[in-house]
Motif scaffolding. Structure first.
Motif, PDB file in Angstrom:
ATOM      1  N   LEU A  73     -94.562   1.025-109.521  1.00 36.96           N
ATOM      2  CA  LEU A  73     -95.143   0.624-110.801  1.00 36.96           C
ATOM      3  C   LEU A  73     -94.778   1.633-111.879  1.00 36.96           C
ATOM      4  CD1 LEU A  73     -98.751  -0.457-109.751  1.00 36.96           C
ATOM      5  CD2 LEU A  73     -96.721  -1.903-110.000  1.00 36.96           C
ATOM      6  N   THR A  74     -94.864   1.207-113.127  1.00 36.36           N
ATOM      7  CA  THR A  74     -94.639   2.124-114.233  1.00 36.36           C
ATOM      8  C   THR A  74     -95.856   3.025-114.422  1.00 36.36           C
ATOM      9  OG1 THR A  74     -95.598   0.684-115.916  1.00 36.36           O
ATOM     10  CG2 THR A  74     -93.251   0.370-115.395  1.00 36.36           C
ATOM     11  N   ALA A  75     -95.707   4.047-115.263  1.00 34.27           N
ATOM     12  CA  ALA A  75     -96.839   4.936-115.557  1.00 34.27           C
ATOM     13  C   ALA A  75     -98.005   4.128-116.115  1.00 34.27           C
ATOM     14  CB  ALA A  75     -96.395   6.006-116.561  1.00 34.27           C
TER      15      ALA A  75
ATOM     16  N   ASP B 100     -91.660   3.709-117.787  1.00 36.60           N
ATOM     17  CA  ASP B 100     -90.786   4.193-116.714  1.00 36.60           C
ATOM     18  C   ASP B 100     -91.509   4.096-115.376  1.00 36.60           C
ATOM     19  OD1 ASP B 100     -89.145   4.790-118.791  1.00 36.60           O
ATOM     20  OD2 ASP B 100     -88.973   6.928-118.358  1.00 36.60           O
ATOM     21  N   LYS B 101     -90.779   3.695-114.353  1.00 40.96           N
ATOM     22  CA  LYS B 101     -91.377   3.675-113.021  1.00 40.96           C
ATOM     23  C   LYS B 101     -91.683   5.096-112.554  1.00 40.96           C
ATOM     24  CE  LYS B 101     -89.759  -0.710-111.153  1.00 40.96           C
ATOM     25  NZ  LYS B 101     -89.110  -1.376-109.993  1.00 40.96           N
ATOM     26  N   VAL B 102     -92.754   5.220-111.811  1.00 49.18           N
ATOM     27  CA  VAL B 102     -93.190   6.529-111.337  1.00 49.18           C
ATOM     28  C   VAL B 102     -92.102   7.224-110.526  1.00 49.18           C
ATOM     29  CG1 VAL B 102     -94.768   7.642-109.693  1.00 49.18           C
ATOM     30  CG2 VAL B 102     -95.656   6.097-111.427  1.00 49.18           C
ATOM     31  N   GLN B 103     -91.324   6.458-109.770  1.00 45.59           N
ATOM     32  CA  GLN B 103     -90.277   7.063-108.940  1.00 45.59           C
ATOM     33  C   GLN B 103     -89.215   7.771-109.770  1.00 45.59           C
ATOM     34  OE1 GLN B 103     -88.756   3.771-106.724  1.00 45.59           O
ATOM     35  NE2 GLN B 103     -87.939   2.686-108.495  1.00 45.59           N
ATOM     36  N   ASN B 104     -89.171   7.481-111.070  1.00 48.40           N
ATOM     37  CA  ASN B 104     -88.196   8.116-111.949  1.00 48.40           C
ATOM     38  C   ASN B 104     -88.784   9.278-112.748  1.00 48.40           C
ATOM     39  OD1 ASN B 104     -86.175   6.259-111.185  1.00 48.40           O
ATOM     40  ND2 ASN B 104     -86.925   4.765-112.687  1.00 48.40           N
TER      41      ASN B 104
END
Length: 279
Positions: A89-91, A128-132
């Motif tokens: 998911l995004t922030a 932005d996705k959390v993984q990024n």
């Protein structure tokens, strides 16, 4: 804001927390220090209602555990040591999900999410996705998530572990800003300089007991403002003094190379526990 009186936690015959009493005022940044196994995690687990005390009194905001558990839960925010965000998911979506789980009304939820993303300096990374996100950004997002329901007390477990020094300093600024906004912050940390920089008071635990409780400056003052260091075959030696003149006079009697410096909180910790904080 937080009061403990003769707090005890036993696991079978083992005493993890042994009769601790202390008070933490509203708007304070309070540090909990101790070597591994000292009882820090057990104390936090009792404060956050993950485990119940064996004996003693524990109250937060005038409410007592366990009878006022539901009221207390509503005013607590918790930031665990390990990242537990949804990486896909995004922030913003992470905060949205948490807000729904907290049953925050839609309009208020949206407003609060925007405010908090700005507060933790992540507004530009909201989609932005959390993984990024970097480690520091993830930690700030976890703090935003913990603040979403407007708690009065925030528990931070090793808030800057694994982060580089610049990112740690940025988080320190955020923590101080939260305290200035009257949020009570209780943190555990293995970084002694972090506790020294942030905390108005610290508690040092050893084998479940409270062995020191004061401001970092006062603890250093009690030990001695200056320390002389020198090395011998057995390892590093230290001696503490209340003036630089006394320290210099003593250093002059030694034949080996010495260092004179101001005492810090790590010196206090080692003297009281006989161990480094990470032991």
């Amino acid at each position: 804001m937080i009061q403990m009186a003769n707090l005890v936690k036993k696991f079978g015959e083992r005493i993890a927390v042994d009769g601790i009493s202390l008070t933490i005022e509203q708007g304070a940044i309070f540090g909990l220090l101790g070597p591994n196994g000292a009882g820090k995690t057990t104390m936090i687990r009792m404060l956050t209602m993950l485990t119940r005390p064996t004996a003693g009194m524990l109250s937060i905001n005038g409410w007592q555990l366990p009878q006022d558990e539901q009221k207390i839960k509503q005013i607590l925010g918790i930031v665990p040591q390990h990242f537990n965000l949804d990486a896909d998911l995004t922030a913003q979506e992470n905060l949205e999900l948490h807000g729904r789980l907290q049953h925050i009304p839609r309009v208020k939820r949206r407003q609060r999410i925007l405010e908090l993303l700005e507060y933790v300096e992540l507004a530009e990374r909201a989609d932005d996705k959390v993984q990024n996100l970097s480690g520091g950004m993830k930690r700030r997002l976890m703090i935003a998530r913990a603040l979403l329901h407007e708690p009065q007390v925030l528990f931070l477990d090793e808030p800057t572990v694994g982060l580089d020094p610049q990112v740690r300093r940025r988080l320190w600024d955020l923590i101080r800003r939260m305290a200035a906004d009257k949020l009570t912050v209780m943190l555990t940390t293995h970084y002694i300089e972090e506790a020294e920089f942030l905390c108005g008071r610290v508690a040092i635990l050893e084998k479940g007991r409270l062995i020191a409780l004061h401001s970092p400056a006062e603890l250093c003052q009690r030990l001695g403002v200056y320390v002389v260091e020198w090395n011998v075959d057995e390892g590093r030696q230290t001696k503490f003094f209340h003036s630089r003149g006394e320290a210099a006079s003593f250093a002059g009697t030694l034949t080996m190379t010495t260092t004179i410096r101001r005492t810090n909180l790590e010196d206090v910790f080692v003297e009281l526990t006989g161990r480094k904080v990470v032991d």
